[in-house]
Design an enzyme around this catalytic site. Sequence first.
Site, mmCIF file in Angstrom:
data_model
loop_
_atom_site.group_PDB
_atom_site.id
_atom_site.type_symbol
_atom_site.label_atom_id
_atom_site.label_comp_id
_atom_site.label_asym_id
_atom_site.label_seq_id
_atom_site.Cartn_x
_atom_site.Cartn_y
_atom_site.Cartn_z
ATOM 1 N N HIS A 1 121.305 40.054 40.384
ATOM 2 C CA HIS A 1 120.056 40.761 40.577
ATOM 3 C C HIS A 1 118.955 40.115 39.736
ATOM 4 C CE1 HIS A 1 121.727 43.031 37.009
ATOM 5 N NE2 HIS A 1 120.529 42.726 36.571
HETATM 6 P P1 TYD Z 1 125.058 47.043 37.073
HETATM 7 O O1 TYD Z 1 123.581 46.871 37.117
HETATM 8 O O2 TYD Z 1 125.813 46.964 38.347
HETATM 9 O O3 TYD Z 1 125.692 45.986 36.045
HETATM 10 P P2 TYD Z 1 125.676 44.387 36.121
HETATM 11 O O4 TYD Z 1 124.277 43.979 36.401
HETATM 12 O O5 TYD Z 1 126.132 43.944 34.768
HETATM 13 O O6 TYD Z 1 126.613 43.952 37.197
HETATM 14 O O7 TYD Z 1 125.347 48.412 36.340
HETATM 15 C C1 TYD Z 1 126.610 49.035 36.397
HETATM 16 C C2 TYD Z 1 126.405 50.553 36.451
HETATM 17 O O8 TYD Z 1 125.854 51.011 35.230
HETATM 18 C C3 TYD Z 1 125.453 50.961 37.542
HETATM 19 O O9 TYD Z 1 125.984 52.169 38.100
HETATM 20 C C4 TYD Z 1 124.172 51.259 36.816
HETATM 21 C C5 TYD Z 1 124.642 51.700 35.467
HETATM 22 N N1 TYD Z 1 123.721 51.363 34.361
HETATM 23 C C6 TYD Z 1 123.110 52.382 33.654
HETATM 24 O O10 TYD Z 1 123.287 53.578 33.931
HETATM 25 N N2 TYD Z 1 122.297 52.063 32.606
HETATM 26 C C7 TYD Z 1 122.072 50.778 32.252
HETATM 27 O O11 TYD Z 1 121.324 50.512 31.285
HETATM 28 C C8 TYD Z 1 122.695 49.713 33.010
HETATM 29 C C9 TYD Z 1 122.460 48.276 32.664
HETATM 30 C C10 TYD Z 1 123.516 50.063 34.058
#
Ligand code: TYD
Length: 131
Positions: free
Chosen positions: A45
């Site tokens: 992303h």
């Molecule tokens: P995600 O963005 O998929 O992680 P990555 O980019 O590392 O693959 O986030 C995983 C889950 O955690 C998603 O359900 C969103 C949640 N999340 C939060 O609630 N707060 C946060 O600060 C972050 C980074 C993720």
Amino acid sequence: MVGLSPMGDDRGTLIAIEAGRQIPFDIQRVYYVFDTKTGVSRGFHAHHALRQFLVAVSGSCTLAVDDGTSRDELRLDNPAIGLRIDGLVWREMRDFSSDCVLMVLADRHYEEADYIRDYDEFTAAVRKLAE
Ligand code: TYD
């Protein structure tokens, strides 16, 4: 990449990160990724506005950063090195060591609306910014 200053003595090492000093923004959120399973890749992303500072405080992982025209791969494997990510940058993380703890300091709270999770949408946003 930003070098941090380890303060070591015969007890071990300590590193401090302060808003407005080692990082150029006020910290609104800290999160850390750990216990990542073998072979897993994360990220995929970009963000519209979020500014981040990443440190592998333990272990190592590979970070691919892509600005829409070129892609760099960086190995984060040193708790005394941080990586700033500002602006429209697509990121992917992989090859996490089993002991990797990737800490992220960020200037905004979690907002799903700030994410771009589709690569074509990301390149379109990069082109629009360049107009
Ligand atoms: P995600 O963005 O998929 O992680 P990555 O980019 O590392 O693959 O986030 C995983 C889950 O955690 C998603 O359900 C969103 C949640 N999340 C939060 O609630 N707060 C946060 O600060 C972050 C980074 C993720």
